[in-house]
Design a protein around this motif. Structure first.
Motif: not given
Length: 394
Positions: A108-115, A175-177, A182-189
């Protein structure tokens, strides 16, 4: 020799930490070309560093306890031990999730989905936060760990640009996305961690893996619902990544949900809009209503695939109430729907919102109105129609 595979010397780990903290650009260049596996990254780098804040905070709690303003509390050794182990495990889980979020959002931001590269960014970017976590040895200095979080956010920005191939003009948005997700997931955790440490450990029992976990005085967590909701959220993320996420409800359909009159308030104007970010599409219709000097705004928002996260909140049958000198704030789950209300009695100003069908947020806010009037405005929107739309597009 690479420092991220078994058998590497601790001196290599220290050098890598020093490099990321003092020469991030050069160090990311080196990291980009290193051979690595996710397992190796965890064994040789992530686990040793995650242990720093986990051990430091546990020792600090055991020795100094918690408290302030002349009041202190020293938790039991069992509480400290379980809290430390749980925090350690959740930190490892967050790194694992972070790698997948970084990979999923890359295109979505022009990068490569390299695991592998995504795993590298997830493993190395929190370095400053983990290292500065040593200050949690002294609970009164724990706030300084925020400095480490800020520097780690900078490292994340650098790593996403260099390793994931995001163009410079899009790296900041990337970075913001990642940070928001991760902030949302952190709250849930954090909610899960709080549920566990606030229940079984305090009462001398350890909750099982099924059923409900009671949060003393605050509600409960249904572990079955939590697992189901997490699976829905993961499915929604995969759908968005593949371009198969639900299309936003038309603004015309949302506008039709807004009644012409609500409890003596007449609709004066309507505005609509739609948009999206990183594949998550949404739309909204908002009406402004007046009755003499009183005024309220009623809105219906389609949050699209992002609404799947509401299901995670729904698994927490939590109840929160905060009272002020002139008002209150409440958050809860009523009939399976996440609700939020805030009201200032002196100013007669407040808002009330309900999440419907894990897809639509219906919210009313106003001045010179009572809470009952705000609830009535939200109730005037046909929830069954919204639920039918959400169900038809799942």
């Amino acid at each position: 020799m690479s420092i991220i595979e078994p058998g590497s010397a601790s001196a290599g780990l220290i050098a890598r930490v020093r490099g990321l903290l003092t020469r991030p650009d050069e160090t990311w260049e080196v990291i980009a070309d290193e051979p690595a596996t996710e397992g190796g990254l965890f064994r040789s780098y992530v686990i040793p560093l995650v242990a720093i804040p986990a051990v430091a905070s546990s020792v600090g709690l055991a020795v100094f306890g918690v408290g302030g303003f002349g009041v202190s509390f020293r938790p039991s050794p069992l509480w400290v031990a379980v809290s430390g182990v749980l925090g350690f495990a959740l930190s490892l889980l967050m790194v694992w999730l972070s790698a997948r979020v970084i990979r999923a959002l890359a295109p979505n931001f022009g990068g490569a989905a390299d695991p592998v590269r995504a795993a590298k960014v997830a493993a190395y970017s929190p370095t400053a936060y983990w290292v500065l976590g040593i200050v949690t040895l002294f609970p009164m200095l724990a706030v300084l760990a925020l400095l480490g979080a800020i520097w780690s956010l900078f490292l994340l920005h650098k790593g996403l640009g260099r390793l994931m191939g995001a163009p410079p003009e899009r790296a900041l948005a990337y970075t913001a996305a990642v940070a928001v997700v991760m902030f949302i997931l952190g709250l849930l955790a954090g909610g899960v961690a709080g549920a566990v440490t606030s229940t079984g450990v305090m009462s001398g029992a350890v909750p099982g893996v099924g059923g409900k976990v009671e949060i003393a005085g605050q509600g409960s967590v249904d572990l079955g619902e939590l697992q189901s909701a997490a699976e829905k959220a993961a499915a929604a993320a995969r759908a968005v990544q593949s371009g198969e996420g639900p299309p936003p409800t038309s603004t015309e359909a949302l506008q039709a949900m807004l009644p012409a009159v609500v409890g003596g308030f007449t609709r004066e104007s309507v505005k609509t809009g739609s948009g999206g970010v990183a594949g998550f599409e949404g739309s909204q219709a908002e009406g402004v209503y007046t009755r003499g000097a009183a005024r309220l705004t009623l809105s219906v928002t389609d949050v699209g695939a992002a609404g799947a996260l509401a299901g995670l909140a729904g698994a927490f049958d939590a109840r929160k109430t905060e009272e002020t000198a002139t008002g209150y704030e409440k958050v809860g789950v009523i009939e399976g729907r996440l609700t939020q209300e805030t009201y200032d009695r002196a100013a007669r100003r407040g808002e009330y919102g309900v999440m419907i069908g894990e897809r639509f947020m219906v919210q009313a806010e106003g001045d010179g109105v009572g809470m009952d009037e705000l609830k009535a405005a939200v109730g005037a929107v046909d929830a069954r129609k919204l639920e039918a739309i959400a169900e038809a597009e799942r």
